[in-house]
Scaffold this active site. Structure first.
Site, PDB file in Angstrom:
ATOM      1  N   GLU A   1      -7.697 -11.325  13.960  1.00  0.00           N
ATOM      2  CA  GLU A   1      -7.213 -11.440  12.579  1.00  0.00           C
ATOM      3  C   GLU A   1      -7.870 -10.413  11.665  1.00  0.00           C
ATOM      4  O   GLU A   1      -7.855 -10.559  10.450  1.00  0.00           O
ATOM      5  CB  GLU A   1      -7.466 -12.855  12.050  1.00  0.00           C
ATOM      6  CG  GLU A   1      -8.919 -13.258  11.911  1.00  0.00           C
ATOM      7  CD  GLU A   1      -9.501 -13.874  13.161  1.00  0.00           C
ATOM      8  OE1 GLU A   1     -10.493 -14.615  13.041  1.00  0.00           O
ATOM      9  OE2 GLU A   1      -8.989 -13.621  14.275  1.00  0.00           O
TER      10      GLU A   1
ATOM     11  N   THR B   1       0.831  -1.195   0.000  1.00  0.00           N
ATOM     12  CA  THR B   1       0.000   0.000   0.000  1.00  0.00           C
ATOM     13  C   THR B   1       0.875   1.259   0.000  1.00  0.00           C
ATOM     14  O   THR B   1       2.092   1.185   0.163  1.00  0.00           O
ATOM     15  CB  THR B   1      -0.922   0.026   1.243  1.00  0.00           C
ATOM     16  OG1 THR B   1      -0.123  -0.161   2.419  1.00  0.00           O
ATOM     17  CG2 THR B   1      -1.973  -1.064   1.168  1.00  0.00           C
TER      18      THR B   1
END
Length: 535
Positions: free
Chosen positions: A314, A302
């Site tokens: 998670e 990113t």
């Protein structure tokens, strides 16, 4: 509270009238009658009759097989009947209770195979205002660490099955990552033992027997230090991306930008698919490796301006500044395809994971963060329902809330206690994406026969220790013998005189216990703590 008192008096009258019609009453029935009054009366404000019933109950041998006549019962229960006659028309006024609500107390994980020590310390430390998870089995302590989420861990060094150093060795990296203080206790205060404790990462060492007041002060110091560190840190200790505390700050910054430029930005909620299988098959340490590598993968894939947050477990959130939905979906889809090819290794075995994602474009930042999280959550739910390993973009029509179901089973032969606990649970606040389903059972046999709790949903069992047909310990033993016993969390409701029962409950793996009589807010706080562990 008054409705419980009226119900209580009604039940006493019903039982006395029922006994008038039978030729004899079993000893067990008399004992259970007194046990029920002793356990319930003080909880609802009838302290006097609770004390009278407990005194009479303690004079009886629970295992006696005597048959009582109604005259013998009336003579023995004279004080109970006299009190009932005085109070049956007028229940005392209700009282208010003050306490620490919704399970927000500091959590102490206490690991020691000496159940007498565990019971004493749990009672004393909870008087301070802490929640104590008392674990008698060191192996269960290791696996429970991940859902107890303690603020401080106290480990006894000398235990039968293993020593405390083995437990510390297994947990020390996790303790270090999360800045969780650890205190070792032992009757052996030799220089070698003390040095080894500190070398392995313990924050303090206290010799047994110790002065309780000093012990409490030393634990308080460790809790204060951890609180200070937690307030300073905005990074998740395990993955080194931002933690959920930073998410609101980040959203506020993007809100400010939006109000100036009116440029939309996006929020994505990512969730690793079938992550529990990793923990079950390879262990929590390997699960931690997967989480760390996933976070590193997201950072590498990113932009520097994109904000990555570990929201919990998670689940991760990415904020994409000045980005439209199509662009954000394209980025996350690219990440999804790349991550599916990423390989993890454990021993000689290679495995891979996938993730699912919901993306929402924030077109009006005046809406609160929770609104956009809910939309992204619902898109994520749709991705999971349609086969996982996919990205779904949220639309305004996805307002339906999809929630994780936590089942709550109340197993108690006392109808008043079933009513009280039902009222507590129905008023509890739900965590995001969580729905409570409650069912009551009048005894252990009815609970075991039910298919309602055998599905895959996690289940909290609030279990009375003394019941007819099958007592609470037998039910607890049955639960722990099930193939997926980890789905069940068990809070035992016990009588204060039953120390052997409490010790046995700890040995069998009860997750918590509370002694009767107890304050309703205390039970509420215990239930909330357990629900937090299950969410």
């Amino acid at each position: 509270m008054d409705k419980y008192k009226q119900y209580f008096l009604k039940n006493i009258r019903k039982k006395l009238e029922e006994w008038e019609t039978v030729p004899s009453i079993s000893h067990n029935e008399v004992y259970r009658f007194l046990h029920s009054i002793a356990g319930t009366a003080s909880i609802i404000g009838f302290d006097e009759i609770g004390s009278k019933a407990r005194k009479l109950m303690n004079q009886l041998n629970e295992t006696d097989d005597k048959q009582w006549t109604i005259e013998e019962v009336k003579q023995y229960l004279f004080e109970i009947i006299e009190w009932f006659d005085e109070n049956k028309k007028d229940a005392p006024v209700s009282f208010t209770d003050k306490g620490n609500k919704y399970g927000d107390k500091p959590v102490i994980l206490l690991i020691d195979d000496d159940t007498s020590f565990l019971m004493y310390m749990k009672e004393q430390l909870e008087k301070v205002g802490w929640y104590v998870a008392a674990i008698a089995n060191p192996q269960k302590a290791i696996t429970s660490f991940y859902d107890v989420r303690p603020d401080c861990v106290v480990i006894d060094i000398h235990m039968k099955e293993t020593d405390g150093f083995a437990v510390l060795e297994f947990l020390k990296e996790k303790l270090k990552q999360q800045f969780i203080p650890t205190i070792m206790v032992s009757v052996d205060s030799s220089k070698a033992v003390r040095i080894k404790s500190y070398e392995m990462g313990a924050d303090d060492f206290i010799q047994k027997p110790f002065d309780l007041d000093e012990f409490i002060v030393r634990v308080k110091r460790q809790l204060e230090r951890k609180k200070h560190i937690d307030e300073m840190l905005l990074l998740d200790e395990l993955t080194h991306v931002y933690n959920r505390k930073y998410l609101k700050q980040a959203y506020a910054l993007l809100q400010s930008d939006w109000q100036r430029s009116q440029e939309p930005f996006c929020l994505a909620v990512l969730d690793l698919d079938h992550f529990k299988q990793v923990n079950d098959r390879y262990g929590h340490l390997v699960g931690d490796v997967v989480l760390r590598e996933f976070a590193r993968f997201l950072k590498q894939g990113t932009r520097v301006s994109d904000i990555i947050v570990r929201f919990g477990g998670e689940e991760f959130v990415i904020l994409f500044p000045k980005t439209r939905r199509e662009e954000a979906s394209e980025v996350v889809n690219r990440l999804r395809e790349q991550f599916e090819c990423h390989s993890f290794r454990e021993g000689g075995t290679a495995f891979s994971r996938t993730f699912s994602c919901g993306v929402v474009e924030i077109t009006d930042a005046n809406e609160p963060l929770e609104h956009w999280l809910r939309l992204a959550d619902n898109a994520l739910y749709e991705a999971k329902e349609n086969g996982r390993n996919r990205v779904v973009s949220a639309t305004p029509s996805q307002e339906a809330v999809h929630q994780k179901i936590i089942k709550i089973a109340v197993v108690d032969d006392d109808p008043i206690m079933r009513t009280i606990i039902t009222d507590i649970v129905t008023k509890l606040p739900c965590e995001r994406k969580t729905k409570h389903e409650l069912q009551t059972f009048k005894d252990g046999v009815e609970f075991i026969a039910s298919n309602w709790h055998r599905e895959h949903s996690p289940c909290l069992v609030i279990l009375d220790g003394v019941m007819p047909k099958m007592d609470g310990l037998e039910v607890l033993q049955w639960i722990r013998q099930q193939k997926r016993s980890d789905r069940y969390k068990v809070i035992m409701l016990t009588s204060r005189r039953s120390e052997n029962d409490i010790a046995r409950a700890l040995e069998l793996g009860a997750d918590d216990y509370i002694t009767k009589p107890f304050k309703l807010l205390e039970l509420e706080a215990r239930i909330c703590q357990m629900m937090k562990r299950m969410s």
